[in-house]
Design an enzyme around this catalytic site. Sequence first.
Site, mmCIF file in Angstrom:
data_model
loop_
_atom_site.group_PDB
_atom_site.id
_atom_site.type_symbol
_atom_site.label_atom_id
_atom_site.label_comp_id
_atom_site.label_asym_id
_atom_site.label_seq_id
_atom_site.Cartn_x
_atom_site.Cartn_y
_atom_site.Cartn_z
ATOM 1 N N SER A 195 37.521 41.547 38.197
ATOM 2 C CA SER A 195 37.774 41.215 37.001
ATOM 3 C C SER A 195 36.530 40.364 36.355
ATOM 4 C CB SER A 195 38.898 40.452 36.830
ATOM 5 O OG SER A 195 39.097 39.378 37.604
ATOM 6 N N HIS A 223 42.138 46.611 36.769
ATOM 7 C CA HIS A 223 41.052 47.056 35.868
ATOM 8 C C HIS A 223 40.448 48.442 36.025
ATOM 9 C CE1 HIS A 223 40.653 43.022 34.424
ATOM 10 N NE2 HIS A 223 40.834 42.609 35.609
ATOM 11 N N LYS A 252 46.358 45.855 30.345
ATOM 12 C CA LYS A 252 44.792 45.968 30.386
ATOM 13 C C LYS A 252 44.681 47.545 29.659
ATOM 14 C CE LYS A 252 43.783 42.776 33.822
ATOM 15 N NZ LYS A 252 43.960 41.519 32.949
HETATM 16 C C1 PLP Z 1 42.859 41.769 38.820
HETATM 17 C C2 PLP Z 1 43.933 41.253 37.911
HETATM 18 N N1 PLP Z 1 45.108 41.528 38.868
HETATM 19 C C3 PLP Z 1 46.252 40.972 38.043
HETATM 20 C C4 PLP Z 1 46.119 40.466 36.886
HETATM 21 C C5 PLP Z 1 47.459 40.097 35.986
HETATM 22 O O1 PLP Z 1 47.753 40.885 35.159
HETATM 23 P P1 PLP Z 1 48.878 40.456 34.075
HETATM 24 O O2 PLP Z 1 47.728 39.864 33.012
HETATM 25 O O3 PLP Z 1 49.655 41.738 33.888
HETATM 26 O O4 PLP Z 1 49.650 39.225 34.495
HETATM 27 C C6 PLP Z 1 44.893 40.401 36.192
HETATM 28 C C7 PLP Z 1 44.669 39.991 35.012
HETATM 29 O O5 PLP Z 1 44.970 39.157 34.188
HETATM 30 C C8 PLP Z 1 43.577 40.903 36.928
HETATM 31 O O6 PLP Z 1 42.336 40.721 36.371
#
Ligand code: PLP
Length: 404
Positions: A195, A223, A252
């Site tokens: 990320s 992502h 996303k």
């Molecule tokens: C790699 C990754 N996994 C999980 C999440 C969590 O997702 P959510 O925003 O739906 O809680 C994020 C981002 O916020 C992320 O970048």
Amino acid sequence: MRRYGCMERTEEGLEKKIFADIEAGLEKLAAKGQFRSLTALPACGGKFFRDGKVFLNFSSNDYLDLAGDPRVKGAALAAVEQWGCGSAGSRLMCGHLALHEALEKILAELLDTESALVFGSGFLTNLGAISALAGPGDMVLFDRLDHASLIDGIRLSGARWQRFRHNDTQELRRLLEAHGKGEGRLFIVVDSVFSMDGDIAPLAEIHSLADAFGAFLMVDEAHAIGVFGPCGGGICRDLGIRADLITGTFSKSLGGYGGFAACSARVREWLINRARPFIFSTALPPASAAAAHKAVEILFAQPDQGKTLLDNSRFFHGLLAQKEMKLLPFASQIVPILVGENERAVALAAELENAGLYVKAIRPPTVPPGTARLRLSVTLAHDRGDLAQTAERIVSEARRLGVL
Ligand SMILES: Cc1ncc(COP(=O)(O)O)c(C=O)c1O
């Protein structure tokens, strides 16, 4: 009207020590340039208007510009009309609706897995899945740049863990050799697209290692979904890799909210029975489930969106690279500009905001110390003209501040 705040002392006059610690802790964060605060924006998405000015938003994860898409909004509105605003219970009580079932079916199709299970968010999915699968006595090996939700899930599981250097499969092999002979089960947990760096895990090699050592492979495709792979089905799908569990989010590329795990039908049943954030939290609201379903339908109907996004991102990266901005090699729609010191990253972000570019400085602990950066995400709300103009502004502000 009386406002209730915290009571720093009890009615008896006794000091509650936590408040002094909060004060000291906040001051320490500010001194280190790590104090975070919230900014309310007038809109989400890749562009917004504020004070009569257009801002290009490069902090948005709405990669395919679907959050405001009339088809997605229409699906959410229709779901509210039909089902109401909340789901009224956890999935195992009364919150499980036909909407969730249909969404899980289309997600399994997208990722080409036997089944899928929807959670309240991507964070909850990671927290719940890992802690349901791994436990004390197991060993979890994970990339040191994995997302916080994966790391918290590992901690919560009570398993032993070891981090390997970012994308270093040799170190992963060494750790597998060292831990593969123990009694416990082995897990490998990685992001597919990271990320904060925007780079990609060497999943083919990691998959072979998991196979060779009998390790359970879990990949977070948060992502990558919508961007990589056929119809945006992710990098595992693109490479034909069968991970044991893939997690993702609707927040996303799908432009909404909620998360999911994609896996075999039996692993899904295990999660339904064991994942505490699934069992003890209210089901995803109807509007979010319907919006995510519509967004996945759009991925199937417009399979080239991910490619267009990546082409645009490569173009943008190329423009910045020509001017010798400090970048990582091009890999995805996430383009970090490395700055180094926290204060300089914050100053550059502030100057860019004055110039109509909204981009956040990312500082430790989100990224390792000394690697503060601007993390720009290119989205389909930006056309090539926007990207060219943005690259120019960034270069000129960076020069002015001596960051280049
Ligand atoms: C790699 C990754 N996994 C999980 C999440 C969590 O997702 P959510 O925003 O739906 O809680 C994020 C981002 O916020 C992320 O970048």
